[in-house]
Design a protein around this motif. Structure first.
Motif, mmCIF file in Angstrom:
data_model
loop_
_atom_site.group_PDB
_atom_site.id
_atom_site.type_symbol
_atom_site.label_atom_id
_atom_site.label_comp_id
_atom_site.label_asym_id
_atom_site.label_seq_id
_atom_site.Cartn_x
_atom_site.Cartn_y
_atom_site.Cartn_z
ATOM 1 N N LYS A 22 -48.286 -34.885 -21.906
ATOM 2 C CA LYS A 22 -47.940 -35.357 -20.746
ATOM 3 C C LYS A 22 -46.821 -36.598 -21.498
ATOM 4 C CE LYS A 22 -49.968 -38.719 -17.840
ATOM 5 N NZ LYS A 22 -51.505 -39.039 -16.696
ATOM 6 N N ASN A 23 -45.212 -36.728 -20.392
ATOM 7 C CA ASN A 23 -44.859 -37.423 -20.562
ATOM 8 C C ASN A 23 -45.204 -38.945 -20.431
ATOM 9 O OD1 ASN A 23 -42.485 -39.227 -21.204
ATOM 10 N ND2 ASN A 23 -41.051 -38.168 -20.558
ATOM 11 N N ASN A 24 -45.553 -40.097 -20.901
ATOM 12 C CA ASN A 24 -45.792 -41.202 -20.203
ATOM 13 C C ASN A 24 -45.014 -42.508 -20.702
ATOM 14 O OD1 ASN A 24 -48.406 -40.631 -19.407
ATOM 15 N ND2 ASN A 24 -48.982 -41.043 -21.364
ATOM 16 N N LYS A 25 -43.058 -41.720 -19.708
ATOM 17 C CA LYS A 25 -42.189 -43.082 -19.972
ATOM 18 C C LYS A 25 -42.065 -42.795 -18.712
ATOM 19 C CE LYS A 25 -37.762 -43.329 -20.696
ATOM 20 N NZ LYS A 25 -35.988 -42.850 -20.736
ATOM 21 N N ILE A 26 -41.879 -44.393 -17.809
ATOM 22 C CA ILE A 26 -42.054 -45.257 -17.052
ATOM 23 C C ILE A 26 -40.437 -44.767 -16.100
ATOM 24 C CG2 ILE A 26 -42.024 -47.088 -15.353
ATOM 25 C CD1 ILE A 26 -44.965 -46.336 -15.860
ATOM 26 N N ILE A 27 -40.462 -44.052 -15.387
ATOM 27 C CA ILE A 27 -39.356 -44.077 -14.476
ATOM 28 C C ILE A 27 -39.167 -44.593 -13.244
ATOM 29 C CG2 ILE A 27 -37.540 -42.263 -13.194
ATOM 30 C CD1 ILE A 27 -39.027 -40.077 -14.994
ATOM 31 N N ALA A 28 -38.202 -45.563 -13.164
ATOM 32 C CA ALA A 28 -38.086 -46.763 -12.242
ATOM 33 C C ALA A 28 -36.747 -47.062 -11.233
ATOM 34 C CB ALA A 28 -38.125 -48.264 -12.605
ATOM 35 N N ARG A 29 -36.929 -47.359 -9.722
ATOM 36 C CA ARG A 29 -35.991 -47.391 -9.378
ATOM 37 C C ARG A 29 -35.963 -48.793 -8.550
ATOM 38 N NH1 ARG A 29 -33.674 -42.475 -5.943
ATOM 39 N NH2 ARG A 29 -32.332 -43.703 -5.428
ATOM 40 N N ARG A 30 -34.872 -49.675 -7.930
ATOM 41 C CA ARG A 30 -35.463 -50.870 -7.261
ATOM 42 C C ARG A 30 -34.209 -50.918 -6.039
ATOM 43 N NH1 ARG A 30 -35.455 -53.927 -11.875
ATOM 44 N NH2 ARG A 30 -34.812 -54.110 -13.632
ATOM 45 N N THR A 31 -34.620 -50.973 -4.514
ATOM 46 C CA THR A 31 -34.509 -51.116 -3.747
ATOM 47 C C THR A 31 -35.208 -52.611 -3.380
ATOM 48 O OG1 THR A 31 -34.399 -49.737 -1.652
ATOM 49 C CG2 THR A 31 -36.343 -50.301 -2.758
ATOM 50 N N SER A 32 -34.885 -52.273 -1.773
ATOM 51 C CA SER A 32 -35.350 -53.543 -0.779
ATOM 52 C C SER A 32 -36.110 -53.437 0.320
ATOM 53 C CB SER A 32 -34.146 -54.996 -1.244
ATOM 54 O OG SER A 32 -32.597 -54.453 -0.765
ATOM 55 N N VAL A 33 -36.307 -55.028 0.779
ATOM 56 C CA VAL A 33 -36.764 -54.446 2.169
ATOM 57 C C VAL A 33 -35.665 -55.036 3.185
ATOM 58 C CG1 VAL A 33 -39.122 -55.417 3.426
ATOM 59 C CG2 VAL A 33 -39.036 -54.911 1.673
ATOM 60 N N LYS A 34 -35.675 -53.985 3.761
ATOM 61 C CA LYS A 34 -34.203 -54.082 4.814
ATOM 62 C C LYS A 34 -34.934 -54.149 6.102
ATOM 63 C CE LYS A 34 -31.150 -51.726 1.883
ATOM 64 N NZ LYS A 34 -31.873 -52.600 0.782
ATOM 65 N N ASN A 35 -36.124 -54.069 6.645
ATOM 66 C CA ASN A 35 -36.376 -54.237 8.683
ATOM 67 C C ASN A 35 -36.499 -55.843 8.391
ATOM 68 O OD1 ASN A 35 -38.683 -54.102 6.565
ATOM 69 N ND2 ASN A 35 -39.145 -52.971 8.530
ATOM 70 N N GLU A 36 -36.320 -55.865 9.300
ATOM 71 C CA GLU A 36 -36.825 -57.632 10.459
ATOM 72 C C GLU A 36 -38.545 -58.404 9.970
ATOM 73 O OE1 GLU A 36 -34.745 -59.757 10.588
ATOM 74 O OE2 GLU A 36 -32.636 -58.427 10.856
ATOM 75 N N LEU A 37 -39.177 -57.017 9.504
ATOM 76 C CA LEU A 37 -40.627 -57.338 10.153
ATOM 77 C C LEU A 37 -41.287 -56.967 8.995
ATOM 78 C CD1 LEU A 37 -41.951 -54.981 12.897
ATOM 79 C CD2 LEU A 37 -41.397 -57.768 12.506
ATOM 80 N N GLY A 38 -40.339 -56.980 7.712
ATOM 81 C CA GLY A 38 -40.585 -56.766 6.627
ATOM 82 C C GLY A 38 -41.865 -55.168 6.086
ATOM 83 N N MET A 39 -42.516 -55.593 5.140
ATOM 84 C CA MET A 39 -43.930 -54.895 4.366
ATOM 85 C C MET A 39 -45.056 -54.669 5.245
ATOM 86 S SD MET A 39 -44.710 -52.199 3.195
ATOM 87 C CE MET A 39 -43.253 -51.764 2.067
ATOM 88 N N HIS A 40 -45.130 -53.435 6.357
ATOM 89 C CA HIS A 40 -46.200 -54.147 6.989
ATOM 90 C C HIS A 40 -47.193 -53.060 7.060
ATOM 91 C CE1 HIS A 40 -43.946 -52.089 10.834
ATOM 92 N NE2 HIS A 40 -43.201 -52.383 10.281
ATOM 93 N N ALA A 41 -48.040 -53.036 7.887
ATOM 94 C CA ALA A 41 -49.136 -51.295 7.882
ATOM 95 C C ALA A 41 -48.729 -50.279 7.500
ATOM 96 C CB ALA A 41 -50.207 -51.855 9.130
ATOM 97 N N ARG A 42 -47.599 -50.321 9.432
ATOM 98 C CA ARG A 42 -47.258 -48.764 9.556
ATOM 99 C C ARG A 42 -46.310 -47.979 8.404
ATOM 100 N NH1 ARG A 42 -42.564 -45.791 10.241
ATOM 101 N NH2 ARG A 42 -41.691 -47.406 10.541
ATOM 102 N N PRO A 43 -45.401 -48.915 7.797
ATOM 103 C CA PRO A 43 -44.440 -48.624 6.020
ATOM 104 C C PRO A 43 -45.581 -48.433 5.041
ATOM 105 C CG PRO A 43 -43.816 -50.482 6.529
ATOM 106 C CD PRO A 43 -44.429 -50.198 7.986
ATOM 107 N N ALA A 44 -46.793 -49.373 5.138
ATOM 108 C CA ALA A 44 -46.806 -49.364 3.829
ATOM 109 C C ALA A 44 -48.301 -47.881 4.069
ATOM 110 C CB ALA A 44 -48.705 -50.362 3.732
#
Length: 93
Positions: free
Chosen positions: A2-24
């Motif tokens: 198996k290839n264990n190379k980490i693949i990463a992408r950057r983004t940001s939280v865009k909604n007003e409420l931030g990370m809460h239970a529904r998106p999590a």
């Protein structure tokens, strides 16, 4: 082997409420079909994206920079889905 190379992408939280239970919960649901581990990184923490509680511990408010990481190339579609979910403001904007 198996290839264990980490693949990463950057983004940001865009909604007003931030990370809460529904998106999590939605992120954990997306990750459920992953072949390998998926992580969400923010505020100097790296947490298991399959855990709603872990995601909530990031305390990611609007504007928080986030990195999504996968270790298996086969999970690239899952990575793309999660980044897209962030980019659309979790469907709240």
């Amino acid at each position: 082997m198996k290839n264990n190379k980490i693949i990463a992408r950057r983004t940001s939280v865009k909604n007003e409420l931030g990370m809460h239970a529904r998106p999590a919960s939605k992120i954990a649901q997306i990750v459920d079909s992953a072949c390998s581990d998926v992580w969400v990184c923010a505020n100097s923490k790296r947490v298991d994206a399959a855990s709603i509680i872990d995601i909530l511990t990031l305390c990611a408010v609007k504007g928080t920079k986030v990195v999504i990481e996968i270790e298996n190339q086969e999970d690239r579609m899952i990575l793309d889905q999660i980044v897209s979910f962030f980019e659309t403001g979790f469907g709240e904007i």
